[in-house]
Design a protein around this motif. Structure first.
Motif, mmCIF file in Angstrom:
data_model
loop_
_atom_site.group_PDB
_atom_site.id
_atom_site.type_symbol
_atom_site.label_atom_id
_atom_site.label_comp_id
_atom_site.label_asym_id
_atom_site.label_seq_id
_atom_site.Cartn_x
_atom_site.Cartn_y
_atom_site.Cartn_z
ATOM 1 N N UNK A 1 18.947 8.126 -3.494
ATOM 2 C CA UNK A 1 20.275 8.435 -4.025
ATOM 3 C C UNK A 1 21.348 8.292 -2.954
ATOM 4 N N UNK A 2 21.043 8.731 -1.732
ATOM 5 C CA UNK A 2 21.996 8.594 -0.629
ATOM 6 C C UNK A 2 22.298 7.126 -0.361
ATOM 7 N N UNK A 3 21.265 6.307 -0.400
ATOM 8 C CA UNK A 3 21.447 4.862 -0.205
ATOM 9 C C UNK A 3 22.319 4.278 -1.292
ATOM 10 N N UNK A 4 22.052 4.654 -2.540
ATOM 11 C CA UNK A 4 22.823 4.106 -3.657
ATOM 12 C C UNK A 4 24.267 4.614 -3.652
ATOM 13 N N UNK A 5 24.471 5.853 -3.220
ATOM 14 C CA UNK A 5 25.833 6.385 -3.135
ATOM 15 C C UNK A 5 26.684 5.569 -2.175
ATOM 16 N N UNK A 6 26.067 5.082 -1.110
ATOM 17 C CA UNK A 6 26.798 4.257 -0.143
ATOM 18 C C UNK A 6 27.258 2.955 -0.797
ATOM 19 N N UNK A 7 26.354 2.298 -1.531
ATOM 20 C CA UNK A 7 26.706 1.021 -2.157
ATOM 21 C C UNK A 7 27.599 1.210 -3.377
ATOM 22 N N UNK A 8 27.593 2.406 -3.952
ATOM 23 C CA UNK A 8 28.459 2.669 -5.104
ATOM 24 C C UNK A 8 29.933 2.620 -4.716
ATOM 25 N N UNK A 9 30.236 2.776 -3.434
ATOM 26 C CA UNK A 9 31.615 2.705 -2.969
ATOM 27 C C UNK A 9 32.135 1.271 -2.931
ATOM 28 N N UNK A 10 31.229 0.297 -3.084
ATOM 29 C CA UNK A 10 31.617 -1.106 -3.122
ATOM 30 C C UNK A 10 31.905 -1.494 -4.556
ATOM 31 N N UNK A 11 33.078 -2.032 -4.810
ATOM 32 C CA UNK A 11 33.523 -2.271 -6.184
ATOM 33 C C UNK A 11 32.746 -3.385 -6.874
ATOM 34 N N UNK A 12 32.136 -4.301 -6.114
ATOM 35 C CA UNK A 12 31.462 -5.431 -6.751
ATOM 36 C C UNK A 12 29.963 -5.208 -6.910
ATOM 37 N N UNK A 13 29.497 -3.965 -6.812
ATOM 38 C CA UNK A 13 28.089 -3.640 -7.000
ATOM 39 C C UNK A 13 27.978 -2.551 -8.058
ATOM 40 N N UNK A 14 27.143 -2.796 -9.059
ATOM 41 C CA UNK A 14 26.872 -1.797 -10.091
ATOM 42 C C UNK A 14 25.664 -0.971 -9.672
ATOM 43 N N UNK A 15 25.794 0.335 -9.681
ATOM 44 C CA UNK A 15 24.731 1.235 -9.244
ATOM 45 C C UNK A 15 24.251 2.075 -10.428
ATOM 46 N N UNK A 16 22.945 2.077 -10.647
ATOM 47 C CA UNK A 16 22.322 2.870 -11.707
ATOM 48 C C UNK A 16 21.294 3.810 -11.086
ATOM 49 N N UNK A 17 21.572 5.094 -11.127
ATOM 50 C CA UNK A 17 20.622 6.072 -10.614
ATOM 51 C C UNK A 17 19.629 6.468 -11.711
ATOM 52 N N UNK A 18 18.552 7.119 -11.309
ATOM 53 C CA UNK A 18 17.570 7.572 -12.292
ATOM 54 C C UNK A 18 18.231 8.522 -13.289
ATOM 55 N N UNK A 19 17.969 8.351 -14.580
ATOM 56 C CA UNK A 19 18.569 9.243 -15.581
ATOM 57 C C UNK A 19 17.863 10.592 -15.653
#
Length: 307
Positions: free
Chosen positions: A133-151
């Motif tokens: 989740x920490x890794x994905x939160x970092x990339x979520x700040x980039x506007x051209x990357x879609x991030x989907x965390x576990x539901x």
């Protein structure tokens, strides 16, 4: 309203009138027939493109590149010649590239080239509390990357039932229930329309099957019939739906670090998870297990859509 006799008379009138040729007939075609201009191999020159601005520009580029190439070839002697050779290379390359592009667009060859799908799906895998989740939160700040965390919120509240917590309390009883719902929710993640050319997912439907379902079955906490049913569903999904991934990134974190993070975040369902010391230390056994299942591991050669 017309009765049957009226309709018959009308039909007869229409059919007889339609036989009249020339401009006197009121039943002329609403559209003119399109003449079929045949070319070599079904190819046809697109004159509209050549007459347009882009076609004229491309044609001018070809002519100028050709003139430049002819001029450079007329030079018989030079000293030094490095600059001349470079200009010759540039002019020749420009002639080839612009000529090919002009040919492609004027003959509409570009419409026959299969479209390349540049979309990229990346799955982040790792142990519980490994930092996904920490890794994905970092990339979520980039506007051209879609991030989907576990539901996870869905798993904790299925119309009032926390099946994630139930599974942790009694994996033998609730394992099939949770994994069936995880397979459904991960399928939703894979098949939702992409809003960006790059999608990063926390885990995937593949890890749900090949890691968690396999672990439940091999540890004796999932009956074989439940395992078979889930496998049948997974195989059908894989063969009939695009759940492919392009890259799998594994976050390697020691069990001790994961356990400390687990205690700090203090999720109610995870409080009963024990620390398994040495879980990733037997490398030789992992290599043997890898060799046994090499043909089942996702790779370019045994999975049509996976890398």
């Amino acid at each position: 309203m017309r009765n049957g006799e009226d309709l018959e008379g009308f039909d007869g009138e229409a059919s007889s009138t339609s036989m009249i040729s020339g401009a006197s007939s009121p039943y002329q075609p609403t559209t003119e027939p399109v003449s079929q201009r045949r070319g070599l191999g079904g190819l046809r020159c697109d004159l509209d493109y050549l007459r347009g601005a882009f076609g004229r520009i491309k044609l001018a580029e070809v002519v100028l590149a050709l003139i430049a190439f002819i001029c450079i070839e007329t030079i018989m002697e030079c000293s030094p010649c490095e600059g001349l050779y470079f200009f010759e290379f540039v002019s020749c390359s420009a002639l080839v590239v612009t000529g090919v592009l002009l040919l492609m667009f004027s003959l509409n060859l570009h419409t026959r080239i299969p479209q390349i799908n540049w979309n990229l799906t990346i799955c982040i895998e790792g142990n519980i509390a490994s930092g996904k989740t920490t890794c994905l939160d970092y990339f979520a700040q980039t506007t051209n990357i879609e991030v989907l965390t576990e539901p996870v919120s869905k798993w904790r509240n299925v119309r009032g039932y926390n099946i994630l917590g139930l599974m942790y309390q009694d994996a033998s009883r609730w394992g099939i229930t949770l994994q069936t719902y995880i397979q459904l929710t991960m399928l939703e993640q894979h098949t939702r329309p992409m809003i960006s050319s790059v999608r990063m997912m926390e885990r995937s439907i593949h890890s749900a099957k090949y890691i968690f379902v396999e672990n439940l079955y091999r540890s004796g906490k999932m009956p074989e019939v439940d395992y078979i049913v889930l496998t049948e569903w997974f195989d059908w999904i894989k063969n009939n739906t695009d759940v492919s991934v392009d890259l799998i990134v594994y976050l390697q974190t020691s069990p001790e670090v994961c356990y400390e993070r687990l205690k700090r975040r203090c999720r109610e369902e995870e409080k009963i998870i024990p620390l398994v010391i040495g879980a990733d230390h037997d490398m030789q056994k992992m290599i043997e297990k890898y060799e046994e299942n090499r043909d089942q591991i996702l790779n370019l050669y045994n999975m049509q859509h996976c890398l």
